[in-house]
Design a protein around this motif. Structure first.
Motif, mmCIF file in Angstrom:
data_model
loop_
_atom_site.group_PDB
_atom_site.id
_atom_site.type_symbol
_atom_site.label_atom_id
_atom_site.label_comp_id
_atom_site.label_asym_id
_atom_site.label_seq_id
_atom_site.Cartn_x
_atom_site.Cartn_y
_atom_site.Cartn_z
ATOM 1 N N MET C 1 -15.118 8.461 -5.414
ATOM 2 C CA MET C 1 -14.353 7.765 -4.425
ATOM 3 C C MET C 1 -14.838 6.630 -4.151
ATOM 4 O O MET C 1 -15.784 6.168 -3.793
ATOM 5 C CB MET C 1 -13.863 8.724 -3.188
ATOM 6 N N GLN C 65 -7.428 -3.360 -6.717
ATOM 7 C CA GLN C 65 -6.821 -2.006 -7.274
ATOM 8 C C GLN C 65 -7.644 -0.881 -7.311
ATOM 9 O O GLN C 65 -6.981 0.178 -7.549
ATOM 10 C CB GLN C 65 -5.932 -2.349 -8.648
ATOM 11 N N ASP C 68 -9.564 3.622 -3.224
ATOM 12 C CA ASP C 68 -8.880 4.763 -3.021
ATOM 13 C C ASP C 68 -8.488 4.613 -1.734
ATOM 14 O O ASP C 68 -7.313 5.292 -1.230
ATOM 15 C CB ASP C 68 -9.770 6.007 -3.266
ATOM 16 N N ALA C 69 -9.133 3.780 -0.912
ATOM 17 C CA ALA C 69 -8.744 3.639 0.413
ATOM 18 C C ALA C 69 -9.419 2.539 1.250
ATOM 19 O O ALA C 69 -10.366 2.023 0.557
ATOM 20 C CB ALA C 69 -9.169 4.917 1.491
ATOM 21 N N ARG C 84 -0.760 -1.236 5.375
ATOM 22 C CA ARG C 84 -0.423 0.104 4.696
ATOM 23 C C ARG C 84 0.915 -0.144 3.685
ATOM 24 O O ARG C 84 0.883 0.491 2.776
ATOM 25 C CB ARG C 84 -0.037 1.104 5.689
ATOM 26 N N ALA C 87 -0.769 -1.799 0.604
ATOM 27 C CA ALA C 87 -1.676 -1.099 -0.375
ATOM 28 C C ALA C 87 -1.230 0.345 -0.794
ATOM 29 O O ALA C 87 -1.639 0.555 -1.886
ATOM 30 C CB ALA C 87 -2.844 -0.455 0.902
ATOM 31 N N SER C 88 -0.189 0.643 -0.269
ATOM 32 C CA SER C 88 0.340 2.124 -0.574
ATOM 33 C C SER C 88 -1.079 3.053 -1.053
ATOM 34 O O SER C 88 -0.948 3.913 -1.844
ATOM 35 C CB SER C 88 0.739 1.939 -2.163
ATOM 36 N N ARG C 89 -2.005 2.693 -0.232
ATOM 37 C CA ARG C 89 -3.240 3.701 -0.181
ATOM 38 C C ARG C 89 -3.582 3.842 1.308
ATOM 39 O O ARG C 89 -3.223 2.990 2.158
ATOM 40 C CB ARG C 89 -4.248 3.128 -0.880
ATOM 41 N N PRO C 90 -4.445 4.914 1.590
ATOM 42 C CA PRO C 90 -4.605 4.982 2.981
ATOM 43 C C PRO C 90 -5.298 3.620 3.672
ATOM 44 O O PRO C 90 -6.258 3.208 3.005
ATOM 45 C CB PRO C 90 -5.565 6.296 2.982
ATOM 46 N N VAL C 212 -8.125 10.781 1.557
ATOM 47 C CA VAL C 212 -8.519 10.814 -0.094
ATOM 48 C C VAL C 212 -8.689 12.353 -0.520
ATOM 49 O O VAL C 212 -7.955 12.527 -1.349
ATOM 50 C CB VAL C 212 -9.656 9.763 -0.384
ATOM 51 N N ARG C 217 -1.391 9.932 0.973
ATOM 52 C CA ARG C 217 -1.364 8.432 1.165
ATOM 53 C C ARG C 217 -0.063 8.116 2.149
ATOM 54 O O ARG C 217 0.845 8.879 2.644
ATOM 55 C CB ARG C 217 -0.800 7.947 -0.242
ATOM 56 N N THR C 220 5.616 6.726 1.591
ATOM 57 C CA THR C 220 6.758 5.704 1.062
ATOM 58 C C THR C 220 8.126 5.993 1.347
ATOM 59 O O THR C 220 9.048 5.407 0.787
ATOM 60 C CB THR C 220 6.528 5.604 -0.331
#
Lengths: 241, 241, 241, 241, 241, 241
Positions: C1, C65, C68-69, C84, C87-90, C212, C217, C220
């Motif tokens: 990770m 990219q 993972d967070a 947030r 990122a579309s990730r945590p 993760v 996530r 959306t």
């Protein structure tokens, strides 16, 4: 009318004190019975004690079919919702009773209670009952519950001193006594302090009487309906149905 | 690291389900043990059941000196403060874990739970945890707790339908599963719903792990200090010290 | 990770301190990278600095990219919602992480932070995160952010003194450190104070790892969806898409 | 008196619309100037856009020494606290202005705004301004900001329909228009709906005038004092001092 | 534009003071008239006085068809909702005006008022107006209302001392003057204290002007519609219609 | 014990209805007297009526030295604080009495009241009494107050229908009747609806009795002390002292 006042701890001398105060204020037609549970802690001074006091008081309620209403005489109001489910009759906790009664008498009140570690619990109750603004201070005198009755003169002197200080420090209008073991003190305190002093045992007894006279019981329409029957295991097996 | 996951009801098959989910998410160095209490209700569906589940889970904690932390796997978080006093080690309730985890993922969440009569209790918990604004709906599917595992396909379908409806009706961003018996569902639900779905057993296991890794225990400075020793009576005599 | 820890100010030595603390607590399979933005203020000590730190941290997120967070290592949690979305990730802010972690350990906590003028901002965050009751005091030691690392012995001594005073004055159960520049202090403080001391860099790293591992996530479904593409102008032109 | 009205997005035609509305309501001695930033997004429809609009509006404030007060003409009130620090003169956000003005006219109001994803942000502002009880609904018509002026007849019809529906659904007494791009509509809407309709550009212009006439500026006693000077890096280097 | 400023007590010298302050800040086209009721208390220093001031001010409103708006110049904002019903024109209370104006100038304000027994009422108003967080202290100087003007030098000195103390004790950013009898003081106080000092008579006059210029009146859609006509009895017979 | 129940409007037939209900529930030793003021509105259906009802009820209190306590029989609780100052004896408002009694019987209640324009006022009272969470709906049947008694069969049918709908729509557990003119209905409604139905006249009578029995009066320590004496002018001259 029959009212049962439950002392949620297992100390019989404290049950007697509570019974005397309930009888003092009850109406002429009201028969007061005070009961001590057969299981649980000798006094309630932690979340742990409070949680473990609940089975005993629920057992008292299950076994008492005569009472028209119940008063739970511990200022933490332990197990109040569970008790209402089990009773299908009015159940009044003394913290709720004392605080709601005090709210009729001024803008604000201070609580004088026993142990420092229960102060947070008292604030939680003010929020549960919607009185977190009216309550402007919670003061612990740190006399253990069972010592309250050991030396009543000293107890009275300490509570008086804490109450005086609370009124000054908090700018409050009234005092709520934060332990069933302080029942019996409010009359003299009210006189000496010149502000209303509310004890939950007395206040709760009259609220319970009032609900019976109004013919009102906990609603069974929603979450206070009798609990769904099911199997119970081990030493608590008898609580199933 | 040793984590003990406690199923506060006495139904062993549910303990097994919870254990599997905790193991699925736990780190490689974490040993998960799930335990069933020796006393109390077969399932928790009322204030009465919840109150009477607490002695059993406190007994598990008192007897387990090996665990570095505990997870209480009932969405009502029964006896959480008492458990923290008794454990002197981290104790995580799955409602707290699920709600606080969901609060990291969007503006709002909806809870999908089992019985209608527990909906008020879920709202109480949102207030206790300061998430009453983020929680925008609590929806009961009225499947009794022990039927959740009886027909897992039907359970999945019902939960999916309630979650879809909750997202639309509440305008929420995420789903919190409101029963330990729903452990195991979130992965597939997350995929099908396109929003985060949080189960407290998984979330609580990771929070408990994190606290142990951070070296943090409940504060003993204030009200979560070990309870003062005293006599206990009757079938609860063993809880005294 | 892969976790990226972002120092929202442009001082590289502070980035190094944060990276070391994140690596200390991260799991064995977690790769920690700490990044310094290429634009913005050398430290964050006002609303003005905080607002102008956000473009730099958003740029780091857009260009990374692999992560993972993300962890945002400034106690004001600047730009958290924007991050947030982008990122579309945590993305975990360290104030949110520290406060929500502290809320698992006692009834209340006090914050010890840097500059007096940020105290109001800290209280705002307690309300955003629903912890305005658990937070019972915010205390500023008025050491400028960049001086925290200049004389670490003095810093430790000052923080220790403020924390002791906060526990006494507020009656709190735990301490939250209110600046990323205090990372590295909590272990020793916890030992000396006898209460849990929570640093957000460590707490945030573990919360990010947990999300993760849970496969969660930011939703959306609602307002955290990727921002609608549009033209940007001037030196911020590169932020359009 | 000189008032500068800042359009925080970079679309000049919208700046012209805002300027016209401010001039319509301003007093005879007030000189209105509207300004468009030289950097940032063409419209503000996400947290990301909102955060990236702040550098541009702060630059306008830093460069305008003539204005006696500023109006920020975006309903999200982006960067309002930072702007007050930077300006040392009154700065009024149009959401704050519209909501506080509406609160003088009835028990409750509904907001009609543009994009669904900004609804949560509008609710956040009601809480920041202490009007979360007076605001009883936020309704998004989902017309993108820049389309509001493209077809003004259609825009008027859609806003009218949403406002009618909001009054009925929410039981509200007044309407707040939730976008600077709706400036110019309130007079006709007030007449057709029979309830007060408040636009923040007009309301903010008059509040700014009032503060100047009262001789009041943001307090420099506390957190709105000018930000401490420090180095800034990269394309934001010019913001340092 | 015609504005009527109502002094809700019956002391004419105080009406003159209020009128002077309103005229000082009003725009060039605004005609200010101040009125004294023909019934009621000489000053307002209790709930009792406040309740009995309302018939007099409602009579002033009923008889004044010329005014475009009204200002109620008592810091308790007595009868504000009733006045809005009766007027069908804007009515501004000076507590609402002062507090909402102060809220535009900093994070927090302290109120300096007259009698201790009105402090609770001031806190009630902060809650009604949603400013209970911004208001961080209410301080009573215990000068009776009618003595404020008897010795203006002493009054100024006492208010200055209380304001200085309030800023220090509360950590506040601004001062709100809590009595119409303090009108005229804010300019000098602002200069000497270095923080904004807000008087409601001035602030209310400008808010009333603004509403008239915006063409906004209290909503008649809901509870502020004209009261339903009916018989009135006794000395209040004239209030019926 | 002597209790005086005041009907704050001037319609004698409504006073008789209220008196009958108070007598029905009062204890055997309690002498109930109901009084109609000599000034004020025939019914109370607006803020205007409510404000103008207060002088009349204060006059009743000033002239009645015999009563041990008072009940104010209008659901708006008009002038309650002023009445407590003037009486120096317990004064109970029926909204406070009904809501606080209902709060003892379930998680939530709905109010069924008369006119739509008083709904906001009822919500205000829930907040004053700290019961805004327990109250989950306020429903107006839009029967004018004085028509309630004109056709009692129709009144009963309409209230029953609104109460049924409220329970279903709000998910509430109990009903509070929101007008003194509904006294006499609760017994039959409780029976037909299967949930507790609370009328404030009955509930208030018993609360007033309880306070007298407990020997508690409003605190004179703070803001409920007798109002300071002063001159009154015009038709209200008699209220001075």
């Amino acid at each position: 009318m029959h009212l049962t006042v439950i002392n949620p701890n297992t100390t019989a001398s404290m049950t007697a004190l509570i019974e005397a105060e309930a009888r003092r204020v009850a109406g002429p037609d009201t028969v007061i019975t005070a009961r001590t549970p057969s299981m649980g802690p000798a006094s309630i001074e932690s979340h742990y004690d409070e949680a473990l006091a609940v089975p005993g008081l629920l057992q008292v309620i299950r076994e008492d079919q005569q009472a028209d209403a119940f008063v739970l005489a511990c200022f933490g109001d332990p197990g109040l919702d569970a008790a209402r489910e089990a009773a299908s009759r009015p159940v009044i906790g003394i913290a709720e009773a004392a605080m709601k009664t005090a709210s009729l008498l001024g803008r604000s009140f201070s609580v004088v209670t026993t142990m420092s570690r229960t102060v947070g619990r008292a604030w939680d109750l003010t929020r549960t009952y919607g009185l977190e603004r009216q309550c402007v201070g919670v003061h612990a005198c740190d006399i253990p519950v069972l010592e309250l009755e050991a030396d009543q003169d000293r107890t009275y002197a300490v509570i008086l001193a804490f109450a005086k200080n609370a009124l000054a420090a908090d700018g409050s209008d009234a005092i709520v006594l934060g332990c069933a073991g302080m029942a019996g003190l409010p009359e003299l305190l009210t006189e000496q302090l010149g502000v209303p002093v509310v004890d939950g045992v007395a206040a709760g007894t009259l609220l319970a009487e009032s609900l019976v006279r109004l013919g009102l019981r906990p609603s069974t329409h929603g979450e206070l309906a009798p609990p769904p029957p099911k199997a119970y295991t081990g030493v608590l097996q008898g609580f199933g149905r």
